[in-house]
Enzyme design. Structure first.
Site, PDB file in Angstrom:
ATOM      1  N   GLU A 193       1.415  -3.698  22.919  1.00 53.55           N
ATOM      2  CA  GLU A 193       2.446  -2.074  22.833  1.00 53.55           C
ATOM      3  C   GLU A 193       1.568  -1.345  24.103  1.00 53.55           C
ATOM      4  OE1 GLU A 193       3.386  -1.123  19.185  1.00 53.55           O
ATOM      5  OE2 GLU A 193       2.156   0.669  19.813  1.00 53.55           O
TER       6      GLU A 193
ATOM      7  N   ILE B 272       2.457   3.144   2.318  1.00 54.36           N
ATOM      8  CA  ILE B 272       3.762   3.444   2.771  1.00 54.36           C
ATOM      9  C   ILE B 272       4.681   2.043   2.265  1.00 54.36           C
ATOM     10  CG2 ILE B 272       4.503   2.765   5.991  1.00 54.36           C
ATOM     11  CD1 ILE B 272       1.824   3.898   6.465  1.00 54.36           C
TER      12      ILE B 272
ATOM     13  N   HIS C 245       7.656   2.983  18.871  1.00 56.96           N
ATOM     14  CA  HIS C 245       6.024   3.635  17.767  1.00 56.96           C
ATOM     15  C   HIS C 245       6.458   5.217  17.910  1.00 56.96           C
ATOM     16  CE1 HIS C 245       1.527   2.278  16.544  1.00 56.96           C
ATOM     17  NE2 HIS C 245       2.053   3.326  15.799  1.00 56.96           N
TER      18      HIS C 245
ATOM     19  N   ARG D  37       1.837  -2.886  12.482  1.00 56.60           N
ATOM     20  CA  ARG D  37       1.148  -3.167  14.338  1.00 56.60           C
ATOM     21  C   ARG D  37       2.161  -4.806  14.524  1.00 56.60           C
ATOM     22  NH1 ARG D  37      -0.161   0.930  13.740  1.00 56.60           N
ATOM     23  NH2 ARG D  37      -2.071   1.595  13.689  1.00 56.60           N
TER      24      ARG D  37
ATOM     25  N   GLY E  32       0.743  -1.023  -0.319  1.00 55.24           N
ATOM     26  CA  GLY E  32      -0.619   0.330  -0.094  1.00 55.24           C
ATOM     27  C   GLY E  32       0.726   1.861   0.256  1.00 55.24           C
TER      28      GLY E  32
HETATM   29  C1  DGY Z   1      -1.282   5.281  12.719  1.00 53.84           C
HETATM   30  O1  DGY Z   1      -1.848   5.979  12.732  1.00 53.84           O
HETATM   31  O2  DGY Z   1      -2.054   4.021  12.768  1.00 53.84           O
HETATM   32  C2  DGY Z   1       0.034   5.260  13.279  1.00 53.84           C
HETATM   33  O3  DGY Z   1       0.673   3.815  13.845  1.00 53.84           O
HETATM   34  C3  DGY Z   1       0.616   5.984  14.269  1.00 53.84           C
HETATM   35  O4  DGY Z   1       2.499   6.716  14.110  1.00 53.84           O
END
Ligand code: DGY
Length: 323
Positions: free
Chosen positions: A271, A159, A289, A242, A157
């Site tokens: 976490e 990112i 994170h 995640r 996707g």
């Molecule tokens: C999100 O926006 O889901 C990210 O994990 C925050 O950095």
């Protein structure tokens, strides 16, 4: 017209909070202590719009709140695996998230983790700060070269594509990926990427594996003992998506036994309760994170929530409507 009553679950960047104060009857969280489920339930009974973030479990129990005054949930964050969308929909709520604005910064952190794990720079800094450095020598802290290696993506996707751009065009890396919903041919050609048929194929053929799939039930422990064993012993696992996509026990065992060379982790199962075994592992790079944690991005995320809320208030469909 009276102002909407809005409750925000955590502290937000000051300038976004200033806009919230100007436009809404807002309850901010100055202590920045996470709300309990009971507090979230109460909030849903007391406000028109609730603005949680990625660490707030807005689950079926929270969404069963009675009475329910809230009509809009504007999540500060792109990931929404902490919100039960079916339960929200069943209660007639509109839910939005904040995609796009954090893509670059999250890809930057993934690339940082990859470089840090490969080049052992955290170890190097720890060594220096411990006053243990005796000087340059040909065999000191030898690490893994990044340029020209193969980067395998689990999910392709937004990112992942931003990471592929950095890795392919900046570091000459070969990109392979697996994704049940692949991007367009144009995108694939931009990185000269190769689509694999399975996760195992990506794992077996990568020098670095980077996780970019959403969290949630479908991807829970997608990487486990069995398939992690398919990775090369010289390979690294990078997770900026995640934590619960990877089985902690399997990953820790692989890092301990040298089944894989190392890992770069920005997210963790359960976490912020970090499995303390990670702290013993020199070959794991650990970040709290930080993917989207730049001032610019966090302001943009807040503004994106405001944009969604304004659209909802105006009776339009917010651009990031999930349900
Ligand atoms: C999100 O926006 O889901 C990210 O994990 C925050 O950095």
């Amino acid at each position: 017209m009276s102002k909407l009553k809005v409750i925000v679950s955590r502290a937000w960047p000051a300038e976004v909070e200033a806009t919230l104060k100007e436009k809404y009857d807002v309850q901010l969280n100055e202590t920045d202590v996470a709300m309990s489920k009971d507090e979230m339930k109460q909030a849903l009974g007391n406000c028109d719009a609730f603005l949680p973030t990625v660490t707030d479990p807005v689950d079926a129990e929270v969404l069963s709140a009675e009475p329910l005054r809230t009509r809009f949930i504007g999540n500060f964050g792109v990931g929404f695996n902490h919100i039960d969308l079916d339960a929200a929909k069943a209660r007639g709520l509109t839910v939005t998230n904040t995609p796009e604005v954090l893509t670059d910064c999250t890809a930057d952190i993934a690339m940082t983790l990859l470089l840090t794990a490969a080049r052992r720079t955290s170890e190097g800094e720890r060594h220096l700060r411990a006053n243990a450095w005796t000087g340059w020598r040909p065999t000191h802290l030898l690490a893994t070269k990044v340029t020209g290696k193969t980067l395998g993506m689990i999910g392709m996707g937004r990112i992942a594509q931003a990471m592929a751009k950095r890795a392919h065009h900046g570091f000459g890396m070969k990109i392979i990926f697996v994704d049940p919903y692949p991007p367009s041919d144009e995108v694939i050609q931009e990185f000269n990427a190769t689509r694999c048929e399975s996760i195992d194929e990506v794992l077996a053929n990568s020098d670095f594996v980077s996780i970019h799939c959403p969290g949630g039930k479908e991807t829970y422990h997608l990487l486990n003992k069995e398939n992690l064993s398919k990775m090369k012993s010289s390979a690294f696992l990078i997770n900026s998506a995640r934590g619960d996509v990877v089985d902690n026990d399997a990953l820790i065992e692989a890092l301990k036994n040298g089944t894989i060379a190392g890992a770069g982790l920005d997210v963790f199962e359960g976490e912020p309760n970090l499995d303390k075994r990670f702290l013993e592992l020199e070959n794991a790079v650990l970040l709290p994170h930080l993917g989207s944690a730049s001032t610019e991005t966090r302001i943009a995320m807040g503004n994106r929530v405001l944009e969604n809320l304004a659209a909802f208030e105006a009776g339009d469909t917010p651009r990031d409507k999930l349900v």
